[in-house]
Design a protein around this motif. Sequence first.
Motif, PDB file in Angstrom:
ATOM      1  N   GLU A 230       0.578  -0.754  -0.028  1.00 49.98           N
ATOM      2  CA  GLU A 230       0.215  -0.024  -0.135  1.00 49.98           C
ATOM      3  C   GLU A 230       1.014   1.533  -0.137  1.00 49.98           C
ATOM      4  O   GLU A 230       2.329   1.027  -0.031  1.00 49.98           O
TER       5      GLU A 230
ATOM      6  N   GLN B 247      -6.859   9.552   0.163  1.00 47.83           N
ATOM      7  CA  GLN B 247      -7.208   7.587  -0.639  1.00 47.83           C
ATOM      8  C   GLN B 247      -5.733   7.257  -0.979  1.00 47.83           C
ATOM      9  O   GLN B 247      -4.871   7.838  -0.945  1.00 47.83           O
TER      10      GLN B 247
ATOM     11  N   LEU C 238      -2.571   3.983  -2.857  1.00 47.18           N
ATOM     12  CA  LEU C 238      -3.313   2.792  -3.660  1.00 47.18           C
ATOM     13  C   LEU C 238      -2.794   1.864  -3.286  1.00 47.18           C
ATOM     14  O   LEU C 238      -1.890   1.881  -2.622  1.00 47.18           O
TER      15      LEU C 238
ATOM     16  N   THR D 130      -5.044  -3.903  -8.928  1.00 45.53           N
ATOM     17  CA  THR D 130      -4.653  -3.205  -8.422  1.00 45.53           C
ATOM     18  C   THR D 130      -5.961  -2.343  -7.239  1.00 45.53           C
ATOM     19  O   THR D 130      -7.029  -2.708  -8.270  1.00 45.53           O
ATOM     20  N   ASP D 131      -5.493  -1.259  -6.836  1.00 47.28           N
ATOM     21  CA  ASP D 131      -6.643  -1.160  -5.584  1.00 47.28           C
ATOM     22  C   ASP D 131      -6.820   0.587  -5.593  1.00 47.28           C
ATOM     23  O   ASP D 131      -6.088   0.853  -5.230  1.00 47.28           O
ATOM     24  N   GLU D 132      -7.791   1.452  -5.714  1.00 45.90           N
ATOM     25  CA  GLU D 132      -8.085   2.447  -5.240  1.00 45.90           C
ATOM     26  C   GLU D 132      -8.742   2.310  -3.440  1.00 45.90           C
ATOM     27  O   GLU D 132     -10.187   1.989  -3.532  1.00 45.90           O
TER      28      GLU D 132
ATOM     29  N   SER E 293     -12.183  -0.069   0.175  1.00 45.08           N
ATOM     30  CA  SER E 293     -12.108   0.203  -1.443  1.00 45.08           C
ATOM     31  C   SER E 293     -12.952   0.823  -1.745  1.00 45.08           C
ATOM     32  O   SER E 293     -13.730   1.028  -2.224  1.00 45.08           O
TER      33      SER E 293
END
Length: 124
Positions: A22, A30, A32, A71-73, A81
């Motif tokens: 992360e 936020q 990533l 990938t994630d935000e 998420s």
Amino acid sequence: QAIDSVIMRVQVRLTNTVVRLEYLPVLEQQGLAVELHVGKLEYRGQAGQEEDSFSTSTLSKINFEDVSLYTDEFDFETRKSMYRSQCLSDANTQQEAEPPLPLGILEGGQELLLKFTEMNQFGL
């Protein structure tokens, strides 16, 4: 040489492993993330070598099965998420969404051979 002897005999098996890295910016709310999903990972320190043979190189074998990269935000405070939250609010349902944005998938089995060679001060 004693450490090398122990490492050559090590075998590791991991199943259904997730590694998540992360990044949390200082001024943003936020973050990533990158997730690596591995279905099965096997490490063998002594790949195809006899125990009593003396060699200046070590051959290690790593086997992977079903590797995926996502990938994630996510929201920093709630750790939820952003992608999953949007999917849930749009669909008005309580079901969890699939992991967001697949970057790559390696289905089946892959084999990685690593060869470590000792060198003296002259590069030999």
